[in-house]
Design an enzyme around this catalytic site. Sequence first.
Site, PDB file in Angstrom:
ATOM      1  N   GLY A 152       0.833  -1.205   0.000  1.00 27.78           N
ATOM      2  CA  GLY A 152       0.000   0.000   0.000  1.00 27.78           C
ATOM      3  C   GLY A 152       0.863   1.248   0.000  1.00 27.78           C
ATOM      4  CB  CYS A 184       3.800   2.258  17.281  1.00 26.13           C
ATOM      5  SG  CYS A 184       2.869   2.456  18.782  1.00 26.13           S
TER       6      CYS A 184
HETATM    7  C1  UDX Z   1       1.423  -1.087  15.906  1.00 25.59           C
HETATM    8  C2  UDX Z   1       1.722  -2.520  16.339  1.00 25.59           C
HETATM    9  O1  UDX Z   1       0.984  -3.439  15.521  1.00 25.59           O
HETATM   10  C3  UDX Z   1       1.398  -2.712  17.797  1.00 25.59           C
HETATM   11  O2  UDX Z   1       1.746  -4.040  18.205  1.00 25.59           O
HETATM   12  C4  UDX Z   1       2.213  -1.685  18.569  1.00 25.59           C
HETATM   13  O3  UDX Z   1       2.067  -1.825  19.931  1.00 25.59           O
HETATM   14  C5  UDX Z   1       1.862  -0.289  18.117  1.00 25.59           C
HETATM   15  O4  UDX Z   1       2.131  -0.183  16.720  1.00 25.59           O
HETATM   16  P1  UDX Z   1      -0.692   0.348  15.163  1.00 25.59           P
HETATM   17  O5  UDX Z   1       0.256   1.468  14.960  1.00 25.59           O
HETATM   18  O6  UDX Z   1      -1.972   0.605  15.875  1.00 25.59           O
HETATM   19  O7  UDX Z   1       0.020  -0.848  15.965  1.00 25.59           O
HETATM   20  O8  UDX Z   1      -1.082  -0.190  13.725  1.00 25.59           O
HETATM   21  P2  UDX Z   1      -0.927  -1.499  12.843  1.00 25.59           P
HETATM   22  O9  UDX Z   1      -2.244  -2.128  12.690  1.00 25.59           O
HETATM   23  O10 UDX Z   1       0.168  -2.350  13.303  1.00 25.59           O
HETATM   24  O11 UDX Z   1      -0.538  -0.820  11.434  1.00 25.59           O
HETATM   25  C6  UDX Z   1       0.584   0.020  11.319  1.00 25.59           C
HETATM   26  C7  UDX Z   1       0.684   0.604   9.937  1.00 25.59           C
HETATM   27  O12 UDX Z   1       1.070  -0.375   8.991  1.00 25.59           O
HETATM   28  C8  UDX Z   1      -0.595   1.220   9.395  1.00 25.59           C
HETATM   29  O13 UDX Z   1      -0.273   2.442   8.747  1.00 25.59           O
HETATM   30  C9  UDX Z   1      -1.096   0.202   8.395  1.00 25.59           C
HETATM   31  O14 UDX Z   1      -1.857   0.800   7.361  1.00 25.59           O
HETATM   32  C10 UDX Z   1       0.213  -0.338   7.862  1.00 25.59           C
HETATM   33  N1  UDX Z   1       0.097  -1.708   7.333  1.00 25.59           N
HETATM   34  C11 UDX Z   1      -0.179  -2.761   8.168  1.00 25.59           C
HETATM   35  C12 UDX Z   1       0.364  -1.950   5.988  1.00 25.59           C
HETATM   36  O15 UDX Z   1       0.639  -1.018   5.215  1.00 25.59           O
HETATM   37  N2  UDX Z   1       0.325  -3.239   5.534  1.00 25.59           N
HETATM   38  C13 UDX Z   1       0.050  -4.295   6.343  1.00 25.59           C
HETATM   39  O16 UDX Z   1       0.044  -5.431   5.844  1.00 25.59           O
HETATM   40  C14 UDX Z   1      -0.230  -4.051   7.697  1.00 25.59           C
END
Ligand code: UDX
Length: 446
Positions: free
Chosen positions: A257, A264
């Site tokens: 994406g 985080c």
């Molecule tokens: C993350 C960690 O998952 C969590 O364990 C930690 O404590 C805090 O940081 P969070 O920031 O809430 O959590 O979001 P997460 O769902 O992990 O996604 C992070 C980013 O990665 C988002 O911008 C999401 O769009 C992106 N993402 C995630 C992708 O681009 N592709 C994916 O396959 C998964």
Amino acid sequence: MSKICVIGTGYVGLVTGVCFADLGNEVTCLDVDQSRIERLKQGIMPIYEPGLEQLVSQNVRAGRLAFTTDYRQALDGAEFAFIAVGTPSGVDGEADLQYVRMAAEAIADIAQGYLIIVNKSTVPVGTGDWITDIIRRRRNGTRPLLQFSVVSNPEFLREGSAINDFMYPDRVVLGSTDRQAASKVAELYVSLRCPILITDLRTAEMIKYASNAFLATRISFINEIANICEELGADVQEVALGMGYDKRIGPAFLDAGLGWGGSCFPKDVKALAHMAVLHGTQPQLLQAVMEINRNQRRRVVYKLRKALNNLDEKIIGILGLSFKPNTDDIREAPAIDLIHLLQNEGAIIQAYDPQAMENARQVLKRVKLCETPYEVAQGADALVLATEWNEFKQLDFERIYQLMRQPIIMDGRNLWNPEPLRSMGFTYFGVGRGANNHINNHQPET
Ligand code: UDX
């Protein structure tokens, strides 16, 4: 039942506090921000998180959860003090520890008897020892000695599913030089029936950084593969599917994406790289992971520029502003970066998000914030999907086609099926969807 004080009512503090209360403990959540505490007492949440408001009100009514700005009240009789304050990025990418220091100093000044201090904030490796030093030095006066132990207990909560992540964790990590203290903290989690790893302080602190950096690496990896797929005529979604069936790889966190954002990953990868450099190692992989993520936003601008010749005075509609669905958080959101990059080239931006409009209003300038996805499409030269909210899955594309000035769609999260859009007359770009030849690829070849 234990008596717990949670310092900090941000994302992590609030979720931790209310979940421990829900598990039957007596919890006081403390924050130095008076107005935030006042609002929480009235049941107004400072963040949008599914299920949070209801869980808070249930536990307040049951008398297990209270809010205060008064350390004396919060620490009175507490057996555990969880530190869950913010650790924002400093100027060089290092974690800024001023709020952790303030919490440690307040504990040193006020706590009595024996206290287990549990750090949940994401902090540089070695911070647990630093907290111990701060408290010892500050307490080293005429006052009675404070008996305390420091335990690191990193959080792994995702925004949008934080309560579920707390209640059904994959694991709990605890680190301390005092094994007995770590075991006491472990008891708080026993009812969750998950693996509990007890290790030393620094290792626990490192597990948090290594976990987040690894997840960010997976995403940057698949984004790099996506860009190669585009050039070579392969489809990254099917590549990820094919990879994910391998148990050693697994299917999660392989969605290509616009890259990762949020509170985080960007902060933690930067902080880990910063720590590495400070201690004389070259974190080449981490640097590449960050650079790929930055470039993933730039690539969209490049694609749009190519499709529209130039972006000056072109109207670009953006769907989704939060860094991911089900949150109003726009910190390090790809959409926000993208808007700035497009504006630098003279583009006119109109945007919509189901939850993040208020936050976006604070940081975006010269952006028309719209009421619906259709208003975003109105007169647009291109429509960019930046966040895969559910409500964007089933849009009326016939209507969108009529509304747009030029029917160009940049699907930054591969949310939509390209074929029907193309047959409607749209020019469709996804991320890493280079293949036009895989339509019947589930049929065995005859
Ligand atoms: C993350 C960690 O998952 C969590 O364990 C930690 O404590 C805090 O940081 P969070 O920031 O809430 O959590 O979001 P997460 O769902 O992990 O996604 C992070 C980013 O990665 C988002 O911008 C999401 O769009 C992106 N993402 C995630 C992708 O681009 N592709 C994916 O396959 C998964």
